[in-house]
Design an enzyme around this catalytic site. Structure first.
Site, PDB file in Angstrom:
ATOM      1  N   GLY A 189      37.316 -38.341  28.487  1.00 14.16           N
ATOM      2  CA  GLY A 189      38.236 -37.199  28.357  1.00 14.16           C
ATOM      3  C   GLY A 189      37.436 -35.997  27.883  1.00 14.16           C
ATOM      4  O   GLY A 189      37.792 -35.339  26.907  1.00 14.16           O
ATOM      5  N   ARG A 213      39.703 -36.109  34.233  1.00 15.14           N
ATOM      6  CA  ARG A 213      40.523 -36.023  35.445  1.00 15.14           C
ATOM      7  C   ARG A 213      39.792 -35.188  36.502  1.00 15.14           C
ATOM      8  O   ARG A 213      39.044 -34.266  36.172  1.00 15.14           O
ATOM      9  CB  ARG A 213      41.872 -35.372  35.132  1.00 15.14           C
ATOM     10  CG  ARG A 213      42.743 -36.174  34.171  1.00 15.14           C
ATOM     11  CD  ARG A 213      44.003 -35.426  33.810  1.00 15.14           C
ATOM     12  NE  ARG A 213      43.692 -34.118  33.252  1.00 15.14           N
ATOM     13  CZ  ARG A 213      44.167 -32.972  33.724  1.00 15.14           C
ATOM     14  NH1 ARG A 213      45.005 -32.955  34.736  1.00 15.14           N
ATOM     15  NH2 ARG A 213      43.828 -31.834  33.159  1.00 15.14           N
ATOM     16  N   PHE A 240      41.178 -42.807  32.406  1.00 15.12           N
ATOM     17  CA  PHE A 240      40.880 -43.815  31.379  1.00 15.12           C
ATOM     18  C   PHE A 240      42.037 -44.785  31.211  1.00 15.12           C
ATOM     19  O   PHE A 240      41.929 -45.767  30.497  1.00 15.12           O
ATOM     20  CB  PHE A 240      40.458 -43.178  30.052  1.00 15.12           C
ATOM     21  CG  PHE A 240      41.297 -42.025  29.542  1.00 15.12           C
ATOM     22  CD1 PHE A 240      42.672 -42.124  29.405  1.00 15.12           C
ATOM     23  CD2 PHE A 240      40.672 -40.833  29.156  1.00 15.12           C
ATOM     24  CE1 PHE A 240      43.426 -41.070  28.913  1.00 15.12           C
ATOM     25  CE2 PHE A 240      41.430 -39.766  28.660  1.00 15.12           C
ATOM     26  CZ  PHE A 240      42.811 -39.887  28.542  1.00 15.12           C
ATOM     27  N   LYS A 254      36.872 -37.582  21.945  1.00 14.44           N
ATOM     28  CA  LYS A 254      37.229 -36.544  20.961  1.00 14.44           C
ATOM     29  C   LYS A 254      38.579 -35.900  21.303  1.00 14.44           C
ATOM     30  O   LYS A 254      38.780 -35.422  22.426  1.00 14.44           O
ATOM     31  CB  LYS A 254      36.145 -35.458  20.925  1.00 14.44           C
ATOM     32  CG  LYS A 254      36.516 -34.292  20.033  1.00 14.44           C
ATOM     33  CD  LYS A 254      35.444 -33.218  20.027  1.00 14.44           C
ATOM     34  CE  LYS A 254      35.940 -31.914  19.483  1.00 14.44           C
ATOM     35  NZ  LYS A 254      37.045 -31.290  20.222  1.00 14.44           N
ATOM     36  N   HIS A 258      44.825 -38.863  20.088  1.00 16.17           N
ATOM     37  CA  HIS A 258      46.009 -38.238  19.477  1.00 16.17           C
ATOM     38  C   HIS A 258      46.989 -37.699  20.527  1.00 16.17           C
ATOM     39  O   HIS A 258      48.097 -37.304  20.197  1.00 16.17           O
ATOM     40  CB  HIS A 258      45.605 -37.158  18.449  1.00 16.17           C
ATOM     41  CG  HIS A 258      45.029 -35.910  19.044  1.00 16.17           C
ATOM     42  ND1 HIS A 258      44.592 -34.856  18.269  1.00 16.17           N
ATOM     43  CD2 HIS A 258      44.807 -35.525  20.330  1.00 16.17           C
ATOM     44  CE1 HIS A 258      44.142 -33.885  19.047  1.00 16.17           C
ATOM     45  NE2 HIS A 258      44.259 -34.272  20.293  1.00 16.17           N
TER      46      HIS A 258
HETATM   47  C1  LIG Z   1      42.828 -32.631  24.187  1.00 20.91           C
HETATM   48  S1  LIG Z   1      41.740 -32.650  25.543  1.00 20.91           S
HETATM   49  C2  LIG Z   1      40.173 -32.989  24.793  1.00 20.91           C
HETATM   50  C3  LIG Z   1      39.000 -32.550  25.636  1.00 20.91           C
HETATM   51  C4  LIG Z   1      37.620 -32.763  24.996  1.00 20.91           C
HETATM   52  N1  LIG Z   1      37.422 -34.126  24.579  1.00 20.91           N
HETATM   53  C5  LIG Z   1      37.450 -31.822  23.830  1.00 20.91           C
HETATM   54  O1  LIG Z   1      37.607 -32.249  22.687  1.00 20.91           O
HETATM   55  O2  LIG Z   1      37.157 -30.638  24.070  1.00 20.91           O
HETATM   56  C6  LIG Z   1      42.169 -34.161  26.352  1.00 20.91           C
HETATM   57  C7  LIG Z   1      41.398 -34.420  27.623  1.00 20.91           C
HETATM   58  O3  LIG Z   1      41.851 -35.677  28.189  1.00 20.91           O
HETATM   59  C8  LIG Z   1      41.850 -35.528  29.595  1.00 20.91           C
HETATM   60  N2  LIG Z   1      42.732 -36.541  30.198  1.00 20.91           N
HETATM   61  C9  LIG Z   1      44.085 -36.607  30.137  1.00 20.91           C
HETATM   62  N3  LIG Z   1      44.532 -37.689  30.793  1.00 20.91           N
HETATM   63  C10 LIG Z   1      43.435 -38.311  31.278  1.00 20.91           C
HETATM   64  C11 LIG Z   1      43.240 -39.516  32.037  1.00 20.91           C
HETATM   65  N4  LIG Z   1      44.287 -40.267  32.408  1.00 20.91           N
HETATM   66  N5  LIG Z   1      41.974 -39.889  32.337  1.00 20.91           N
HETATM   67  C12 LIG Z   1      40.907 -39.125  31.972  1.00 20.91           C
HETATM   68  N6  LIG Z   1      41.027 -37.974  31.240  1.00 20.91           N
HETATM   69  C13 LIG Z   1      42.286 -37.580  30.900  1.00 20.91           C
HETATM   70  C14 LIG Z   1      42.340 -34.112  29.804  1.00 20.91           C
HETATM   71  O4  LIG Z   1      42.036 -33.624  31.097  1.00 20.91           O
HETATM   72  C15 LIG Z   1      41.618 -33.363  28.688  1.00 20.91           C
HETATM   73  O5  LIG Z   1      40.379 -32.852  29.107  1.00 20.91           O
END
Ligand SMILES: C[S@@+](CC[C@H](N)C(=O)[O-])C[C@H]1O[C@@H](n2cnc3c(N)ncnc32)[C@H](O)[C@@H]1O
Length: 351
Positions: A189, A213, A240, A254, A258
């Protein structure tokens, strides 16, 4: 003497009490979030960059009505954002500068996200408690990631906010943990990759896998290209909720867990465990909530924000243990950081 001791103890106790704003302030200041949003959306700070402006000229430059703009800016100035003189000339000050897009500590991406997306979602909080549908889903017609996939403009507002926030956090993360002892890291993510680039910078031999994504991949790849780091990273688009790339000795996640309620978070953790070998480390990087009543108000606000935004939650150490154990994981160490909603939680597979 005893009276003096009691008096000193009472004084110390008094200073240890957390200081809360009054309930009147909490209710009455609700409009501040929209007022900051309006100033951010109209780019008021940018228009004032080269000097003060009369309210009439500023309103014309923003394409809005003069009187309500004066009212909004006067309210903000009442809380130290911009200044307004007796002749209704508006100037930029330190707090106002935070609304410039290129300020190092810019609040603009956050103000845009909050005003446009989170404000309507928060307005549906009671509905969420009654129906279980997130406030975001009720307000925008779809849960958050689905909405971002079908509305790229809103997804872009979110990704811009997230990478700006992470840019500010990364130094605290790389100071808290020695990433250069690893050879390959998968960031799960990863968003636009701000954390992954910071981790790679800590050691020339460290290689990375960006995982998020498909919609986020082009903008993330652009950021790696701008930083000249594309060759040190592989880009894998996927979910994921299905699986996590294997073969790394370090996994980082990270501000992701949550976003999810317990069942989904546990499912994600099981997918991570399936990718890890016995020697790999997992770092969960997000807030740890202090469960005691009357403390940690800001983290508890983040908790309800996660609730109405994504349907997720900020967890205490006890709540994390409850989540990690069935997935076969244990907390080895919690490394605090100076950022209020961020600890580095070092986790390994249970032996
Ligand atoms: C709150 S953001 C955090 C991004 C990064 N880790 C940061 O701290 O800057 C959550 C991330 O999870 C990704 N995400 C959401 N659902 C997902 C999935 N099913 N598989 C992979 N990534 C996903 C979103 O695209 C987003 O980039």
């Amino acid at each position: 003497m005893n009276r003096l001791r009691r008096w000193i103890a009472a004084l110390i106790g008094y200073h240890r009490q957390p200081v809360y704003p009054s309930i009147y302030w909490m209710v009455g200041s609700a409009w501040l979030c929209q007022a900051v949003y309006v100033a951010a959306k109209l780019d008021v700070a940018e228009k004032l960059r080269h000097g003060p402006m009369a309210i009439a000229a500023l309103a014309a430059a923003c394409g809005v009505r003069e009187v309500p703009l004066l009212q909004v800016l006067r309210a903000l100035a009442g809380f130290g954002i911009f200044t307004i003189d007796q002749a209704d000339r508006v100037s930029l000050n330190n707090e106002g500068r935070r609304l410039l897009a290129d300020d190092r500590y810019s609040v603009r991406p956050w103000a845009l996200l909050s005003g446009e997306q989170l404000w309507p979602a928060a307005g549906q909080m009671l509905e969420q408690l009654r129906t279980g549908r997130t406030g975001f889903d009720v307000a925008h017609g779809a849960p958050v990631w689905q909405h971002y996939a079908s509305c790229p403009a809103d997804g872009d507002v979110f990704d811009t906010f997230m990478s700006a926030a992470t840019d500010l956090h990364v130094a605290a993360v790389t100071a808290a943990y020695p990433f250069d002892r690893h050879r390959r890291v998968v960031d799960i993510g990863a968003g636009r990759g701000s954390l992954l680039r910071a981790m790679l910078r800590t050691g020339p031999d460290l290689r990375g896998t960006w995982y998020d994504r498909a919609e986020v991949l082009p903008s993330a790849r652009d950021q790696f290209a701008v930083a000249g780091m594309e060759s040190r990273c592989e880009f894998v688009a996927g979910s994921f909720l299905d699986s996590v790339p294997a073969g790394a000795d370090l996994y980082t996640i990270k501000h992701v867990l949550h976003d999810w309620p317990d069942e989904a978070a546990e499912h994600i953790l099981r997918n991570i465990v399936a990718a890890m070998d016995g020697a790999s480390t997992l770092l969960i990087i997000e807030a740890l909530l202090d469960e005691r009543s009357g403390v940690d108000g800001l983290v508890k606000l983040r908790d309800i924000e996660q609730m109405f935004w994504t349907g997720g939650r900020v967890r205490s150490r006890r709540e994390f243990n409850r989540l990690l154990e069935p997935a076969g994981l244990v907390i080895e160490e919690v490394l605090p950081t100076p950022i209020v909603d961020m600890s580095v939680i070092r986790v390994r597979r249970r032996r």
